[in-house]
Write an enzyme that holds these catalytic residues in place. Structure first.
Site, short mmCIF file in Angstrom:
data_model
loop_
_atom_site.label_atom_id
_atom_site.label_comp_id
_atom_site.label_asym_id
_atom_site.label_seq_id
_atom_site.Cartn_x
_atom_site.Cartn_y
_atom_site.Cartn_z
N GLU A 1 0.81 -1.22 0.00
CA GLU A 1 0.00 0.00 0.00
C GLU A 1 0.85 1.27 0.00
OE1 GLU A 1 -0.12 -1.46 4.37
OE2 GLU A 1 0.05 -2.30 2.35
N HIS B 1 6.02 -7.79 -5.50
CA HIS B 1 4.61 -8.09 -5.74
C HIS B 1 4.11 -7.09 -6.77
CE1 HIS B 1 0.55 -9.31 -5.24
NE2 HIS B 1 0.17 -8.38 -4.39
N GLY C 1 9.81 -13.68 4.19
CA GLY C 1 11.18 -13.26 4.35
C GLY C 1 12.06 -14.21 5.14
N GLU D 1 -4.18 -15.92 -1.30
CA GLU D 1 -4.23 -15.39 0.06
C GLU D 1 -5.66 -15.33 0.58
OE1 GLU D 1 -0.36 -12.39 -0.34
OE2 GLU D 1 -2.40 -11.62 -0.53
N GLU E 1 -2.28 -30.90 13.41
CA GLU E 1 -2.33 -31.95 12.39
C GLU E 1 -2.50 -31.38 10.99
OE1 GLU E 1 -4.00 -35.72 12.87
OE2 GLU E 1 -4.17 -35.60 15.05
#
Length: 324
Positions: A84, A108, A134, A195, A231
């Site tokens: 942003e 990106h 990172g 995402e 799990e």
């Protein structure tokens, strides 16, 4: 999809050149360290040389410079601040630094894809997107491995933009695994969708829903946490290592049969329709408009959602289990 092999990479294009890492957060720190360890000159550029990030970079032995000085000194400028911030950051750079002949890189493609930056015609614009956070980029490099990366070229003023992107991707260790060719738009759309629908939004809400369903059924929070969270990691690790078939071979027949019977009931046609809607919102820029407004309003929805997670039963249980 084109894959670049190590023998395709001309490492010399960054010889005797300087890379400016703008921003020293998670990606900035990892990439700066990797590039320096690969023998390339690195400076770190920050808006505030008295900030925590500036002090952290200086503690690692980097030359830390004010933003515009770092950009002036560099041949390749990597913008590794939050997405942003890229629109204003790029505009400030273009106004205060002669970018002619330089290369500006992004990790990106968001800002370029949605038209938030106006790139000069005599500046190379490239994307080098490591497919990992990172700390993983740094950890894998130190271990002699790497994280795969995507590269793209939006503007090739020099005729060497792709060569520079490849050399940089190699410098952060991605040539040890895989470097693939993409476009700014493809990387942006794929990243945002994964995402939102899968790796963050989808997974966290699925885990929370399963956890809360178990609690409603009288199952102890500790048991529910292990079943739904711990799990889940083990299963994902198996999928990455052995593939889906390999994972199914390693779990019990009961688990495999239950999954085949019930998985499509959870991820139903309604869910797939919602995913299609998400994809269209991303591709048409509807999500970008919403996010831009959220940023302009100083993150009210984002901060409220963070607080909901802090006070949630599953996060309280996670904190308790980590202490144990």
């Amino acid at each position: 999809m084109k894959r670049f092999l190590p023998e395709n990479i001309d490492h010399s294009v960054l010889d005797a050149r300087t890379v400016a890492i703008i921003g020293y957060g998670s990606q900035g720190c990892a990439q700066a360290l990797n590039v320096r360890d690969s023998g390339i000159s690195v400076v770190v550029g920050v808006r505030d040389t008295d900030s925590d990030s500036a002090r952290a970079a200086a503690a690692e032995g980097f030359t830390v410079l004010p933003l515009f000085k770092a950009a002036c000194k560099a041949d390749l400028i990597m913008l590794l601040t939050p997405d942003e911030t890229h629109a204003k950051l790029f505009a400030d750079l273009a106004q205060n630094v002669d970018l002619a002949g330089k290369t500006v890189g992004f990790a990106h493609g968001y800002a370029y894809t949605y038209g938030l930056i106006d790139s000069p015609p005599d500046t190379d614009i490239v994307l080098i997107s490591p497919k990992g956070i990172g700390p993983a980029v740094r950890e894998q490099y130190v271990q002699g491995n790497g994280v795969a990366a995507l590269i793209a070229v939006a503007c090739d003023a020099s005729g060497q933009a792709q060569d520079k992107a490849l050399a940089y991707a190699a410098a952060i260790g991605s040539d040890r695994v895989a470097i693939f060719e993409t476009t700014f738009e493809e990387e942006t759309v794929a990243d945002l969708f994964s995402e939102q629908a899968v790796i963050v939004g989808g997974v966290t809400e699925l885990i929370r829903a399963g956890f809360e369903t178990m609690l409603d059924a009288g199952i102890a929070p500790e048991v529910a946490y292990y079943e739904c969270v711990v799990e889940a990691k083990l299963i994902l690790d198996m999928i990455v290592r052995d593939g889906f078939t390999g994972m199914f071979e390693k779990i019990s027949n009961t688990a495999e049969y239950g999954a085949q019977q019930s998985g499509s009931r959870i991820i139903s046609d309604t869910v797939r329709a919602d995913m299609d809607m998400l994809m269209q919102e991303i591709k048409t820029g509807t999500f970008a408009k919403s996010w831009n407004k959220e940023v302009a309003d100083r993150y009210p929805s984002l901060l409220a959602q963070r607080q909901k997670w802090v006070t949630s039963q599953i996060d309280k249980t996670a904190t308790k289990m980590r202490k144990l």
